[in-house]
Each structure stands twice: as structure tokens, then as C-alpha cells.
Design a protein around this motif. Structure first.
Motif, PDB file in Angstrom:
ATOM      1  N   ASP A  50       8.784 -25.986 -23.439  1.00  0.00           N
ATOM      2  CA  ASP A  50       9.828 -25.151 -24.004  1.00  0.00           C
ATOM      3  C   ASP A  50       9.899 -23.811 -23.177  1.00  0.00           C
ATOM      4  O   ASP A  50       8.744 -23.364 -22.907  1.00  0.00           O
ATOM      5  CB  ASP A  50       9.770 -24.785 -25.410  1.00  0.00           C
ATOM      6  CG  ASP A  50      10.901 -23.859 -25.868  1.00  0.00           C
ATOM      7  OD1 ASP A  50      11.863 -24.038 -25.550  1.00  0.00           O
ATOM      8  OD2 ASP A  50      10.487 -22.602 -26.413  1.00  0.00           O
ATOM      9  N   ARG A  51      10.887 -23.381 -22.484  1.00  0.00           N
ATOM     10  CA  ARG A  51      10.952 -22.183 -21.651  1.00  0.00           C
ATOM     11  C   ARG A  51      11.597 -21.122 -22.235  1.00  0.00           C
ATOM     12  O   ARG A  51      11.100 -19.819 -21.721  1.00  0.00           O
ATOM     13  CB  ARG A  51      11.404 -22.778 -20.255  1.00  0.00           C
ATOM     14  CG  ARG A  51      11.102 -23.703 -19.517  1.00  0.00           C
ATOM     15  CD  ARG A  51       9.892 -23.268 -18.766  1.00  0.00           C
ATOM     16  NE  ARG A  51       9.315 -24.462 -18.301  1.00  0.00           N
ATOM     17  CZ  ARG A  51       8.241 -24.883 -17.967  1.00  0.00           C
ATOM     18  NH1 ARG A  51       7.266 -24.491 -18.765  1.00  0.00           N
ATOM     19  NH2 ARG A  51       7.868 -25.911 -17.291  1.00  0.00           N
ATOM     20  N   ASN A  52      12.270 -21.081 -23.318  1.00  0.00           N
ATOM     21  CA  ASN A  52      12.652 -20.047 -23.989  1.00  0.00           C
ATOM     22  C   ASN A  52      12.256 -19.384 -25.185  1.00  0.00           C
ATOM     23  O   ASN A  52      13.156 -18.725 -25.661  1.00  0.00           O
ATOM     24  CB  ASN A  52      14.448 -20.220 -23.887  1.00  0.00           C
ATOM     25  CG  ASN A  52      15.139 -20.544 -22.748  1.00  0.00           C
ATOM     26  OD1 ASN A  52      14.570 -20.074 -21.593  1.00  0.00           O
ATOM     27  ND2 ASN A  52      15.777 -21.735 -22.839  1.00  0.00           N
TER      28      ASN A  52
END
Length: 119
Positions: A50-52
Motif C-alpha cells: 500500500d502506498r497511500n
């Protein structure tokens, strides 16, 4: 590339089923430990990928808990099936368990399916 992923997915699925069958032959207990380890690594994948930032609504958490309960019971019963039944027959039943959701999606949700989706 999609065909390579499908072949790799099949190989990994068969290997995983074989590993479960062999584990069940050696150990009569420890199913929950296996499922706990599996769920932990699955969760770690999503946390790392997950990046956000993870954000959940209460509705999503409820659906996730219900889905998790169904998934856990299905996986546990698959363990029991491998322990007490034929490997080939159990794999056949598990494979056909995907037929009902596909038909539901096509006929009741009116999902569009391309020719490649049938394979």
C-alpha cells in the motif's frame, strides 16, 4: 503475459494443495497455526504494497470480518477434506466452487465477460 500468470497461478495452486495434503498426513493438528501464518503474510503483503495509507470505513470493516469468517471456515474445511478424502476429488470440488460466483456475476449482476475471460 496474462497467460504466463495463469500458468504460474495454476502451478502455485496445485503446489499449495499438495503441501496441505502432505502436512495433513504428517500432522493431525496445527491447522490454525498454518492459517494464522497464511493470514499474517497476506496482511503483510497489503501493508507493504500500500502506498497511500490504509483507510477503512466501518461498513468495509464489517464486510471484511464477515468475508474473513467465511474464508477461514472454507480454508479449514478444505484442510479437513484433504485429510479425509481423495486429493483429486477434493481439488475438483474446490475448483468447481468458483462456478457459482461466476454464474451469479454473469446472469444476475450482468457482468460483461470477454472471450479471454472464459479461458
Amino acid at each position: 503475459m496474462p497467460y504466463l500468470l495463469m500458468v504460474l497461478s495454476s502451478i502455485v495452486g496445485i503446489t499449495g494443495s499438495s503441501a496441505i495434503k502432505q502436512y495433513e498426513k504428517k500432522h493431525d493438528s496445527g491447522r490454525f497455526l498454518y492459517l494464522t501464518i497464511l493470514c499474517f503474510f497476506s496482511a503483510m503483503f497489503f501493508v507493504i504494497a500500500d502506498r497511500n495509507g490504509l483507510s477503512f470505513t466501518p461498513k468495509l470493516i464489517l464486510y471484511g470480518l464477515i468475508s474473513g469468517a467465511f474464508y477461514c471456515s472454507a480454508y479449514f474445511l478444505t484442510f479437513v477434506a484433504y485429510a479425509s478424502g481423495s486429493f483429486a476429488l477434493t481439488n475438483l470440488i474446490v475448483s468447481f466452487s468458483l462456478v457459482a460466483p461466476v454464474f451469479y456475476g454473469i446472469f444476475f449482476l450482468h457482468d460483461k465477460l470477454s472471450i479471454a475471460g472464459y479461458f
